[in-house]
Design a protein around this motif. Structure first.
Motif, mmCIF file in Angstrom:
data_model
loop_
_atom_site.group_PDB
_atom_site.id
_atom_site.type_symbol
_atom_site.label_atom_id
_atom_site.label_comp_id
_atom_site.label_asym_id
_atom_site.label_seq_id
_atom_site.Cartn_x
_atom_site.Cartn_y
_atom_site.Cartn_z
ATOM 1 N N GLU A 41 1.036 -1.200 0.010
ATOM 2 C CA GLU A 41 0.087 0.125 -0.017
ATOM 3 C C GLU A 41 0.693 1.127 0.037
ATOM 4 O O GLU A 41 0.363 2.181 -0.616
ATOM 5 N N THR A 69 -0.398 -0.037 -10.014
ATOM 6 C CA THR A 69 -0.832 -1.091 -9.447
ATOM 7 C C THR A 69 0.155 -2.180 -9.165
ATOM 8 O O THR A 69 1.063 -2.351 -9.802
ATOM 9 N N THR A 99 -4.066 -10.012 -3.246
ATOM 10 C CA THR A 99 -4.552 -8.601 -3.136
ATOM 11 C C THR A 99 -3.842 -7.822 -4.153
ATOM 12 O O THR A 99 -2.496 -7.857 -4.558
ATOM 13 N N TYR A 101 -3.359 -3.922 -5.178
ATOM 14 C CA TYR A 101 -3.554 -2.515 -4.598
ATOM 15 C C TYR A 101 -3.322 -1.520 -6.057
ATOM 16 O O TYR A 101 -2.317 -1.588 -6.650
ATOM 17 N N THR A 102 -4.151 -0.591 -5.876
ATOM 18 C CA THR A 102 -3.946 0.487 -7.012
ATOM 19 C C THR A 102 -3.911 1.910 -6.144
ATOM 20 O O THR A 102 -4.825 2.233 -5.674
ATOM 21 N N GLY A 103 -2.723 2.587 -6.457
ATOM 22 C CA GLY A 103 -2.893 3.808 -5.819
ATOM 23 C C GLY A 103 -2.762 4.810 -6.895
ATOM 24 O O GLY A 103 -2.457 4.845 -7.945
ATOM 25 N N THR A 116 -6.055 4.774 -2.072
ATOM 26 C CA THR A 116 -5.620 3.415 -2.657
ATOM 27 C C THR A 116 -6.892 2.724 -2.595
ATOM 28 O O THR A 116 -7.722 2.786 -1.666
ATOM 29 N N GLU A 117 -6.868 1.808 -3.622
ATOM 30 C CA GLU A 117 -8.061 0.754 -3.655
ATOM 31 C C GLU A 117 -7.364 -0.613 -3.222
ATOM 32 O O GLU A 117 -6.489 -0.786 -4.171
ATOM 33 N N ARG A 118 -8.131 -1.359 -2.733
ATOM 34 C CA ARG A 118 -7.534 -2.865 -2.407
ATOM 35 C C ARG A 118 -8.805 -3.833 -2.981
ATOM 36 O O ARG A 118 -9.671 -3.596 -2.637
ATOM 37 N N THR A 119 -8.322 -4.765 -3.704
ATOM 38 C CA THR A 119 -9.230 -5.645 -4.438
ATOM 39 C C THR A 119 -8.528 -6.931 -4.051
ATOM 40 O O THR A 119 -7.330 -7.186 -4.471
#
Length: 183
Positions: A41, A69, A99, A101-103, A116-119
């Motif tokens: 992250e 990403t 996981t 993470y895209t910041g 940040t999006e966590r998928t």
């Protein structure tokens, strides 16, 4: 107000076209290898900020968007440099949940906004043939974690929890909300 995407990713450009804002692409030359942080992250935000900050120097009166990403399963899985590395990554992800993470960092008039999006992405168990056939397509080689969810790697995905577009490379819904606040 001009919006600039600080990315050379064709996927990010494609996703930006879905938003209701005109934009220009000005690829960043930020050296991602300078970020050695192993916290996914933190690392993804540092890279996104590096990209955005570099381009914002050239365009101080614009809204500049930097994004990155990272795929994480026990460690950060970057873009594979060889077929063996791609095979190793895909084998590690087989039957597991990893996981993504895209910041995203937006810079406007020197002021930074970041998120940040966590998928979580779960793969089916993959056979050696599935992995080998996918590697032969060369699709894994420019993608973190050795797969593209928007292309052939989609066949490996059992489920996702989170933002699909963040896995592709740009969390559209959240970005749209943030841009609405800045424009």
């Amino acid at each position: 107000m001009t919006i600039i995407l600080a990315s050379q990713s064709p996927r990010r450009k494609e996703l930006m076209n879905m938003l209701p804002y005109p934009f220009t692409v000005y690829p960043s030359t930020f050296d991602e290898s300078t970020i050695t942080d192993q916290n996914p992250e933190t690392a993804v935000l540092k890279i996104a900020e590096g990209k955005a900050a570099e381009v914002a120097k050239e365009f101080p009166d614009s809204i500049v968007i930097g994004s990155d990403t990272i795929v994480f399963y026990e460690q950060i899985l970057g873009k594979p440099k060889s077929a063996e590395e791609a095979r190793d990554m895909l084998s590690r992800l087989s039957g597991k949940t990893h996981t993504v993470y895209t910041g995203v960092v937006l810079i406007k008039n020197g002021v930074k906004t970041s998120f940040t999006e966590r998928t979580d992405v779960t793969f089916w168990e993959l056979s050696e043939k599935e992995i080998s056939d996918y590697i032969e397509t060369t699709d894994p080689f420019d993608k973190a974690g050795a797969y593209g969810i928007q292309s052939g790697g989609a066949l490996f995905v059992k489920s996702i929890t989170g933002d699909y577009y963040a896995v592709v490379g740009l969390p559209l819904s959240r970005l749209n909300k943030e841009l609405a606040l800045l424009t």
